[in-house]
Structures are given as structure tokens and as C-alpha cells.
Design a protein around this motif. Sequence first.
Motif, short mmCIF file in Angstrom:
data_model
loop_
_atom_site.label_atom_id
_atom_site.label_comp_id
_atom_site.label_asym_id
_atom_site.label_seq_id
_atom_site.Cartn_x
_atom_site.Cartn_y
_atom_site.Cartn_z
N UNK A 2 0.83 -1.20 0.00
CA UNK A 2 0.00 0.00 0.00
C UNK A 2 0.86 1.25 0.00
N UNK A 3 0.21 2.40 -0.29
CA UNK A 3 0.94 3.66 -0.41
C UNK A 3 1.58 4.09 0.89
N UNK A 4 1.05 3.61 2.03
CA UNK A 4 1.63 3.98 3.33
C UNK A 4 3.05 3.45 3.49
N UNK A 5 3.37 2.37 2.76
CA UNK A 5 4.72 1.81 2.79
C UNK A 5 5.51 2.23 1.56
N UNK A 6 4.89 2.21 0.39
CA UNK A 6 5.60 2.50 -0.86
C UNK A 6 6.19 3.91 -0.84
N UNK A 7 5.43 4.88 -0.38
CA UNK A 7 5.93 6.25 -0.35
C UNK A 7 7.18 6.41 0.49
N UNK A 8 7.18 5.96 1.76
CA UNK A 8 8.40 6.05 2.56
C UNK A 8 9.57 5.25 1.98
N UNK A 9 9.28 4.10 1.35
CA UNK A 9 10.35 3.29 0.77
C UNK A 9 11.05 4.02 -0.37
N UNK A 10 10.27 4.61 -1.25
CA UNK A 10 10.85 5.38 -2.36
C UNK A 10 11.56 6.62 -1.84
N UNK A 11 11.01 7.25 -0.84
CA UNK A 11 11.62 8.45 -0.25
C UNK A 11 13.02 8.13 0.28
N UNK A 12 13.17 7.05 1.03
CA UNK A 12 14.49 6.74 1.60
C UNK A 12 15.48 6.37 0.50
N UNK A 13 15.04 5.66 -0.53
CA UNK A 13 15.93 5.33 -1.64
C UNK A 13 16.36 6.59 -2.38
N UNK A 14 15.43 7.48 -2.65
CA UNK A 14 15.76 8.71 -3.39
C UNK A 14 16.71 9.60 -2.60
N UNK A 15 16.53 9.70 -1.29
CA UNK A 15 17.43 10.56 -0.51
C UNK A 15 18.83 9.96 -0.42
N UNK A 16 18.92 8.64 -0.34
CA UNK A 16 20.24 8.01 -0.35
C UNK A 16 20.92 8.23 -1.70
N UNK A 17 20.18 8.01 -2.78
CA UNK A 17 20.75 8.19 -4.12
C UNK A 17 21.22 9.62 -4.33
N UNK A 18 20.48 10.59 -3.86
CA UNK A 18 20.83 11.99 -4.04
C UNK A 18 22.04 12.40 -3.20
N UNK A 19 22.13 11.87 -1.96
CA UNK A 19 23.14 12.34 -1.01
C UNK A 19 24.44 11.55 -1.03
N UNK A 20 24.40 10.32 -1.53
CA UNK A 20 25.57 9.44 -1.48
C UNK A 20 26.70 9.96 -2.36
#
Length: 205
Positions: A2-20
Motif C-alpha cells: 500500500x501507499x503507506x509503505x511505498x511512499x516512505x520506501x521510495x523516499x528513503x531510496x531517493x534521498x540516499x541516491x541523491x546524497x551518497x
Amino acid sequence: MNDNIYGPAIWVIDTIRTSLKGEGAAEVKARLAVQDLSPAAAIDPGSRRLPATRHFAECVATSMFLVPEVAAALAGVDEFLHWKQNPNYSDDVMGEGYMDNYAYAEIVGPDGFFPGDDFLMGLLLLGPGRLYRDHWHKAPELYWLLTGPSDWRKDAGAFTRRSPGETVWHPPRMSHATRTDASPLLAVWAWTRDVGSPARLVEGA
């Protein structure tokens, strides 16, 4: 999922990709770019906590000073993470109290939010005053340190003090060890290929 999990999952991946940034970051980002992160591929890993996760909130709060976007995303995904341990490790093997101070979670991987294609990415927690003994694996590996300081050894070399924000890169089959001091360690880790072969301890080390 559900979106309650998918949204946070994509958020953490995107912030890692951007900051790494740093050694190994380009390889991790290249492998991450070819993973299927679509809603159709998403899975619910099933939340699981372990004794070591008592350190997680402190580590996330500390990392807020280093990478606030990543820290916020980690806080958002906390309740959904599936924490686990290498089944070959025990206090008899790793030292008294080790298992209550060690855990890892996959973000991309079989127990993560997306299964991954010969690629793993996740989080490592290691409590204060612990030694993660010398070990090796076929997979090339990156650690991105979000807290610390911590000490790292490659092959038979001496331990080197590493600071929060640094990356540590291990080529395939290179033995390595990690040691924490007074603070717990939270790190992002990734195996970029050959993920089917588990980590093996170096005998006598």
C-alpha cells in the motif's frame, strides 16, 4: 504494497541516491538505476525489530546533523523495516553481547521493499564497544557511515578511524573488520553484485 509503505520506501531510496558521495558511490548508483522500483515490484517486508534496534532512534537523530534529508526519510520508514542477523553469527562466535547489539535491514533485497536484481542495499546497526570480526564475501561492498566515529580494517592492516559522512569500499573477497567506540554505528550498505554468496568469517582473526 500500500501507499503507506511505498511512499516512505521510495523516499528513503531517493534521498540516499541523491546524497551518497565518495568511493564506490558511482557503482552503487549505477546498479540502483537499473533496479525495478515500480509499484508492481514493491513488497511488504513485514516489520521486525531486534534488541539492537533500540539504537536506531539515537542514530537517526545524530545523523540529522549530517544528512537531514536522509535522516528524515529513515525516521519515516522505521516502522516498516525488517531487521535480521546473519544466522552463522552468535555470541560464542562474535563475543558476549554482540547479538543484542547487531542487526541489519534490507531496503532493496529479498527482505526489503523491492526484491533487487543481483543487488542489495540496506542499513547496518552496531552498538557501542563492538567488534565486527574480520570477514569477506564475493560481493563488492560499500558502507556509507551516518554516525561514528568508527574504526575499519582492510585485509591484515591496522584499524583506521573513519568519520561520519565517509564511505568505505571493499572490493570482492577483501577481508575487513569494523570496530565501534562509545557511540553506536548506523551505516547504509550495498552489495553491487554476486549477492548470493554469504559473508564468511576469517578463521583465526
